[in-house]
Write a protein that holds these residues in place. Sequence first.
Motif, PDB file in Angstrom:
ATOM      1  N   ARG A 291      27.986  17.209  -3.404  1.00  0.00           N
ATOM      2  CA  ARG A 291      27.243  16.120  -2.777  1.00  0.00           C
ATOM      3  C   ARG A 291      28.087  15.406  -1.722  1.00  0.00           C
ATOM      4  NH1 ARG A 291      26.023  15.281  -8.264  1.00  0.00           N
ATOM      5  NH2 ARG A 291      27.346  13.410  -8.340  1.00  0.00           N
ATOM      6  N   ALA A 292      29.375  15.255  -1.985  1.00  0.00           N
ATOM      7  CA  ALA A 292      30.262  14.576  -1.042  1.00  0.00           C
ATOM      8  C   ALA A 292      30.420  15.375   0.247  1.00  0.00           C
ATOM      9  CB  ALA A 292      31.624  14.337  -1.685  1.00  0.00           C
TER      10      ALA A 292
ATOM     11  N   CYS B 145      28.741  24.321   0.179  1.00  0.00           N
ATOM     12  CA  CYS B 145      29.124  22.926  -0.050  1.00  0.00           C
ATOM     13  C   CYS B 145      30.517  22.841  -0.659  1.00  0.00           C
ATOM     14  CB  CYS B 145      28.085  22.239  -0.927  1.00  0.00           C
ATOM     15  SG  CYS B 145      26.474  22.196  -0.143  1.00  0.00           S
TER      16      CYS B 145
ATOM     17  N   GLY C 132      26.990  15.135   7.377  1.00  0.00           N
ATOM     18  CA  GLY C 132      26.037  14.266   8.055  1.00  0.00           C
ATOM     19  C   GLY C 132      26.702  13.144   8.811  1.00  0.00           C
ATOM     20  N   GLU C 133      27.692  12.530   8.189  1.00  0.00           N
ATOM     21  CA  GLU C 133      28.369  11.392   8.800  1.00  0.00           C
ATOM     22  C   GLU C 133      29.265  11.822   9.955  1.00  0.00           C
ATOM     23  OE1 GLU C 133      30.474   9.646   5.606  1.00  0.00           O
ATOM     24  OE2 GLU C 133      28.677   8.892   4.573  1.00  0.00           O
TER      25      GLU C 133
ATOM     26  N   ARG D 169      29.945  16.368  -8.060  1.00  0.00           N
ATOM     27  CA  ARG D 169      30.147  15.287  -7.087  1.00  0.00           C
ATOM     28  C   ARG D 169      30.710  15.842  -5.779  1.00  0.00           C
ATOM     29  NH1 ARG D 169      33.574  10.411  -9.301  1.00  0.00           N
ATOM     30  NH2 ARG D 169      31.768  10.439 -10.722  1.00  0.00           N
TER      31      ARG D 169
ATOM     32  N   LEU E 229      28.208  17.352   1.651  1.00  0.00           N
ATOM     33  CA  LEU E 229      27.005  17.171   2.460  1.00  0.00           C
ATOM     34  C   LEU E 229      27.006  15.811   3.159  1.00  0.00           C
ATOM     35  CD1 LEU E 229      24.007  18.647   0.452  1.00  0.00           C
ATOM     36  CD2 LEU E 229      25.267  19.606   2.358  1.00  0.00           C
ATOM     37  N   GLU E 230      27.413  14.779   2.456  1.00  0.00           N
ATOM     38  CA  GLU E 230      27.482  13.458   3.073  1.00  0.00           C
ATOM     39  C   GLU E 230      28.488  13.439   4.211  1.00  0.00           C
ATOM     40  OE1 GLU E 230      28.395  10.789  -0.059  1.00  0.00           O
ATOM     41  OE2 GLU E 230      26.480  11.069  -1.119  1.00  0.00           O
ATOM     42  N   THR E 231      29.607  14.122   4.025  1.00  0.00           N
ATOM     43  CA  THR E 231      30.639  14.174   5.070  1.00  0.00           C
ATOM     44  C   THR E 231      30.116  14.857   6.326  1.00  0.00           C
ATOM     45  OG1 THR E 231      32.405  14.213   3.431  1.00  0.00           O
ATOM     46  CG2 THR E 231      32.942  15.022   5.633  1.00  0.00           C
TER      47      THR E 231
END
Length: 258
Positions: A193-194, A149, A200-201, A190, A196-198
Amino acid sequence: MTTTLAVANQKGGVGKTTTVASLGIALVERGLRVLLVDLDPQGGLTFSLGIDPEDVELTAGDVMLGRHRVTEALVVTDEGVHLLPSSIALTRAEEQLVGRTGRERRLSVALDAVAADYDWILVDCPPTLGVLTVGALAAADEVIVPLQCETLSHRGVGQLLDTIHDVQQLLNPRLRVLGVLPTAYDGRTRHARAVLETIGETYGLDVLEPAIPKSVRFAEAPAIGRSVLGTSPRHKGAEAYRAVAARLVDRTPAPAVV
Protein backbone atom coordinates in the motif's frame (compact mmCIF):
# COMPACT_ATOMS: atom_id res chain seq x y z
CA MET A 1 -12.49 4.19 -33.69
CA THR A 2 -9.43 2.11 -32.90
CA THR A 3 -7.58 2.59 -29.64
CA THR A 4 -3.91 1.63 -29.55
CA LEU A 5 -2.64 0.94 -26.04
CA ALA A 6 1.04 0.42 -25.18
CA VAL A 7 1.96 -1.47 -22.02
CA ALA A 8 5.41 -0.27 -21.04
CA ASN A 9 7.94 -0.48 -18.25
CA GLN A 10 11.66 -0.93 -18.80
CA LYS A 11 11.86 -3.18 -15.76
CA GLY A 12 11.31 -6.84 -16.52
CA GLY A 13 9.01 -9.13 -14.60
CA VAL A 14 6.38 -6.55 -13.70
CA GLY A 15 3.50 -8.12 -15.63
CA LYS A 16 3.59 -6.41 -19.03
CA THR A 17 3.04 -9.58 -21.02
CA THR A 18 0.40 -10.94 -18.64
CA THR A 19 -1.41 -7.61 -18.80
CA VAL A 20 -1.44 -7.47 -22.60
CA ALA A 21 -2.62 -11.07 -22.94
CA SER A 22 -5.25 -10.83 -20.21
CA LEU A 23 -6.67 -7.47 -21.27
CA GLY A 24 -6.72 -8.63 -24.88
CA ILE A 25 -8.75 -11.74 -24.06
CA ALA A 26 -11.03 -9.75 -21.76
CA LEU A 27 -11.78 -7.36 -24.62
CA VAL A 28 -12.47 -10.26 -26.98
CA GLU A 29 -14.91 -11.64 -24.41
CA ARG A 30 -16.78 -8.34 -24.74
CA GLY A 31 -17.19 -8.90 -28.48
CA LEU A 32 -14.42 -6.53 -29.57
CA ARG A 33 -11.87 -7.08 -32.34
CA VAL A 34 -8.38 -7.17 -30.85
CA LEU A 35 -4.84 -7.20 -32.24
CA LEU A 36 -1.93 -7.90 -29.90
CA VAL A 37 1.60 -6.88 -30.90
CA ASP A 38 4.61 -8.64 -29.39
CA LEU A 39 7.60 -6.27 -29.48
CA ASP A 40 9.75 -8.23 -27.05
CA PRO A 41 12.46 -10.29 -28.81
CA GLN A 42 12.08 -12.88 -26.05
CA GLY A 43 8.65 -13.66 -27.51
CA GLY A 44 6.94 -13.98 -24.15
CA LEU A 45 3.53 -12.89 -25.40
CA THR A 46 3.78 -15.15 -28.43
CA PHE A 47 4.65 -18.13 -26.24
CA SER A 48 1.99 -17.29 -23.68
CA LEU A 49 -0.69 -17.51 -26.35
CA GLY A 50 0.31 -20.99 -27.45
CA ILE A 51 2.68 -20.21 -30.32
CA ASP A 52 6.30 -21.36 -30.26
CA PRO A 53 8.48 -18.35 -31.21
CA GLU A 54 10.93 -20.73 -32.88
CA ASP A 55 8.19 -21.71 -35.34
CA VAL A 56 7.33 -18.11 -36.25
CA GLU A 57 8.28 -17.24 -39.82
CA LEU A 58 7.43 -13.53 -39.82
CA THR A 59 7.63 -11.15 -36.88
CA ALA A 60 6.84 -7.56 -36.03
CA GLY A 61 10.42 -6.83 -37.08
CA ASP A 62 9.75 -7.89 -40.67
CA VAL A 63 6.77 -5.55 -40.70
CA MET A 64 8.69 -2.60 -39.25
CA LEU A 65 11.51 -3.11 -41.76
CA GLY A 66 8.95 -2.92 -44.57
CA ARG A 67 9.54 -6.47 -45.80
CA HIS A 68 5.98 -7.64 -45.17
CA ARG A 69 2.58 -6.22 -44.32
CA VAL A 70 0.92 -6.79 -40.96
CA THR A 71 -1.69 -9.04 -42.56
CA GLU A 72 1.02 -11.37 -43.87
CA ALA A 73 2.51 -11.90 -40.40
CA LEU A 74 -0.69 -12.23 -38.37
CA VAL A 75 -1.51 -15.33 -36.35
CA VAL A 76 -4.98 -16.09 -34.97
CA THR A 77 -4.78 -17.56 -31.47
CA ASP A 78 -7.03 -20.19 -29.91
CA GLU A 79 -8.60 -17.53 -27.66
CA GLY A 80 -9.71 -15.34 -30.54
CA VAL A 81 -7.17 -12.54 -30.60
CA HIS A 82 -5.01 -11.74 -33.59
CA LEU A 83 -1.29 -11.61 -32.87
CA LEU A 84 1.65 -9.94 -34.57
CA PRO A 85 4.27 -12.31 -33.15
CA SER A 86 7.87 -12.04 -32.06
CA SER A 87 10.96 -14.21 -31.90
CA ILE A 88 14.67 -13.74 -31.32
CA ALA A 89 14.85 -12.54 -34.93
CA LEU A 90 13.36 -9.29 -33.68
CA THR A 91 16.74 -8.53 -32.09
CA ARG A 92 18.38 -8.42 -35.51
CA ALA A 93 15.54 -6.34 -36.88
CA GLU A 94 15.96 -3.86 -34.03
CA GLU A 95 19.65 -3.48 -34.86
CA GLN A 96 18.78 -2.76 -38.49
CA LEU A 97 16.07 -0.28 -37.53
CA VAL A 98 18.57 1.93 -35.71
CA GLY A 99 20.03 3.02 -39.03
CA ARG A 100 16.74 3.36 -40.91
CA THR A 101 14.97 6.60 -41.72
CA GLY A 102 11.77 7.15 -39.75
CA ARG A 103 12.49 4.23 -37.43
CA GLU A 104 10.30 5.64 -34.63
CA ARG A 105 7.22 5.85 -36.88
CA ARG A 106 7.47 2.54 -38.70
CA LEU A 107 5.18 0.64 -36.34
CA SER A 108 2.65 3.45 -36.44
CA VAL A 109 2.55 3.41 -40.23
CA ALA A 110 2.21 -0.37 -40.31
CA LEU A 111 -0.62 -0.43 -37.77
CA ASP A 112 -2.46 2.42 -39.50
CA ALA A 113 -2.91 0.10 -42.48
CA VAL A 114 -4.96 -2.39 -40.41
CA ALA A 115 -6.47 -0.12 -37.76
CA ALA A 116 -9.92 -0.22 -39.34
CA ASP A 117 -10.03 -3.98 -38.76
CA TYR A 118 -9.73 -3.68 -34.97
CA ASP A 119 -11.35 -1.94 -32.04
CA TRP A 120 -8.24 -2.31 -29.86
CA ILE A 121 -4.54 -2.78 -30.58
CA LEU A 122 -2.42 -3.66 -27.53
CA VAL A 123 1.37 -3.51 -27.71
CA ASP A 124 3.65 -5.49 -25.38
CA CYS A 125 6.85 -3.44 -25.07
CA PRO A 126 10.28 -4.95 -24.32
CA PRO A 127 12.00 -4.25 -20.98
CA THR A 128 14.11 -1.45 -22.46
CA LEU A 129 13.66 2.16 -23.57
CA GLY A 130 15.16 1.54 -27.00
CA VAL A 131 13.86 1.96 -30.52
CA LEU A 132 11.14 -0.70 -30.16
CA THR A 133 9.58 0.88 -27.08
CA VAL A 134 9.83 4.37 -28.57
CA GLY A 135 8.16 3.04 -31.72
CA ALA A 136 5.34 1.58 -29.64
CA LEU A 137 4.82 4.87 -27.80
CA ALA A 138 4.84 6.75 -31.09
CA ALA A 139 2.09 4.46 -32.39
CA ALA A 140 -0.06 4.48 -29.25
CA ASP A 141 -2.97 6.62 -28.15
CA GLU A 142 -2.48 5.61 -24.52
CA VAL A 143 0.04 3.90 -22.28
CA ILE A 144 -0.33 1.86 -19.09
CA VAL A 145 2.58 1.25 -16.73
CA PRO A 146 2.26 -2.11 -14.93
CA LEU A 147 4.09 -2.03 -11.63
CA GLN A 148 4.73 -4.61 -8.95
CA CYS A 149 4.08 -3.10 -5.57
CA GLU A 150 7.66 -3.38 -4.36
CA THR A 151 10.17 -0.61 -3.71
CA LEU A 152 12.67 -1.64 -6.39
CA SER A 153 9.96 -1.96 -9.04
CA HIS A 154 9.25 1.76 -9.24
CA ARG A 155 12.81 3.08 -9.34
CA GLY A 156 12.76 3.44 -13.14
CA VAL A 157 9.34 5.06 -13.44
CA GLY A 158 10.81 8.55 -13.66
CA GLN A 159 13.04 7.55 -16.57
CA LEU A 160 10.10 5.98 -18.38
CA LEU A 161 8.02 9.13 -17.88
CA ASP A 162 10.88 11.21 -19.28
CA THR A 163 10.87 9.03 -22.40
CA ILE A 164 7.10 9.34 -22.70
CA HIS A 165 7.40 13.12 -22.38
CA ASP A 166 9.99 13.21 -25.18
CA VAL A 167 7.71 11.11 -27.41
CA GLN A 168 4.79 13.44 -26.67
CA GLN A 169 6.87 16.49 -27.55
CA LEU A 170 8.63 15.15 -30.65
CA LEU A 171 6.63 12.28 -32.13
CA ASN A 172 3.15 11.76 -30.74
CA PRO A 173 1.38 14.65 -29.00
CA ARG A 174 -1.83 12.62 -28.60
CA LEU A 175 -0.16 10.04 -26.33
CA ARG A 176 -1.76 9.92 -22.89
CA VAL A 177 -0.61 8.12 -19.76
CA LEU A 178 -3.61 6.31 -18.27
CA GLY A 179 -1.73 5.48 -15.09
CA VAL A 180 -0.07 2.72 -13.13
CA LEU A 181 -1.62 -0.74 -12.98
CA PRO A 182 -0.62 -2.47 -9.71
CA THR A 183 0.37 -6.10 -10.35
CA ALA A 184 1.28 -8.93 -7.97
CA TYR A 185 -0.57 -6.88 -5.38
CA ASP A 186 -1.06 -8.10 -1.83
CA GLY A 187 -3.27 -5.56 -0.10
CA ARG A 188 -2.70 -7.22 3.25
CA THR A 189 0.82 -5.79 3.44
CA ARG A 190 1.53 -2.23 4.51
CA HIS A 191 4.53 -2.16 2.17
CA ALA A 192 2.44 -2.75 -0.96
CA ARG A 193 0.00 0.00 0.00
CA ALA A 194 2.86 2.39 0.78
CA VAL A 195 4.47 1.81 -2.63
CA LEU A 196 1.24 2.77 -4.40
CA GLU A 197 0.92 5.93 -2.32
CA THR A 198 4.53 6.84 -3.10
CA ILE A 199 3.97 6.45 -6.84
CA GLY A 200 0.91 8.68 -6.79
CA GLU A 201 2.57 11.35 -4.71
CA THR A 202 5.94 11.33 -6.48
CA TYR A 203 4.89 11.12 -10.11
CA GLY A 204 1.31 12.35 -10.08
CA LEU A 205 0.03 9.22 -11.81
CA ASP A 206 -3.42 7.72 -11.48
CA VAL A 207 -3.57 4.24 -9.99
CA LEU A 208 -5.80 1.99 -12.10
CA GLU A 209 -8.26 -0.23 -10.28
CA PRO A 210 -8.72 -2.93 -9.38
CA ALA A 211 -5.18 -3.96 -8.53
CA ILE A 212 -4.14 -7.31 -10.01
CA PRO A 213 -3.69 -9.78 -7.15
CA LYS A 214 -0.57 -11.84 -6.61
CA SER A 215 -1.18 -15.42 -7.72
CA VAL A 216 0.69 -18.44 -9.06
CA ARG A 217 -2.10 -18.79 -11.66
CA PHE A 218 -0.41 -16.13 -13.79
CA ALA A 219 2.79 -18.16 -13.94
CA GLU A 220 0.95 -21.39 -14.74
CA ALA A 221 -1.15 -20.09 -17.66
CA PRO A 222 1.68 -19.57 -20.23
CA ALA A 223 2.75 -23.20 -19.87
CA ILE A 224 -0.66 -24.15 -21.23
CA GLY A 225 -0.49 -21.56 -23.99
CA ARG A 226 -3.51 -19.60 -22.83
CA SER A 227 -4.29 -16.55 -20.76
CA VAL A 228 -5.41 -16.82 -17.14
CA LEU A 229 -8.92 -15.99 -18.38
CA GLY A 230 -8.81 -19.24 -20.33
CA THR A 231 -7.16 -21.46 -17.75
CA SER A 232 -8.89 -20.10 -14.63
CA PRO A 233 -11.85 -18.05 -15.83
CA ARG A 234 -13.37 -17.54 -12.38
CA HIS A 235 -10.12 -16.79 -10.61
CA LYS A 236 -9.85 -13.41 -8.87
CA GLY A 237 -6.96 -12.46 -11.16
CA ALA A 238 -9.02 -13.11 -14.28
CA GLU A 239 -11.91 -11.13 -12.82
CA ALA A 240 -9.58 -8.25 -11.99
CA TYR A 241 -8.39 -8.01 -15.59
CA ARG A 242 -11.99 -8.16 -16.82
CA ALA A 243 -12.79 -5.24 -14.52
CA VAL A 244 -9.85 -3.21 -15.84
CA ALA A 245 -10.91 -3.97 -19.42
CA ALA A 246 -14.46 -2.87 -18.61
CA ARG A 247 -13.15 0.45 -17.32
CA LEU A 248 -11.16 0.94 -20.52
CA VAL A 249 -14.17 0.22 -22.71
CA ASP A 250 -16.73 2.19 -20.71
CA ARG A 251 -14.89 5.45 -21.27
CA THR A 252 -14.51 4.94 -25.04
CA PRO A 253 -17.11 5.18 -27.82
CA ALA A 254 -18.80 1.95 -28.85
CA PRO A 255 -17.44 0.39 -32.06
CA ALA A 256 -19.25 1.34 -35.22
CA VAL A 257 -21.78 -1.16 -36.53
CA VAL A 258 -20.93 -2.15 -40.08
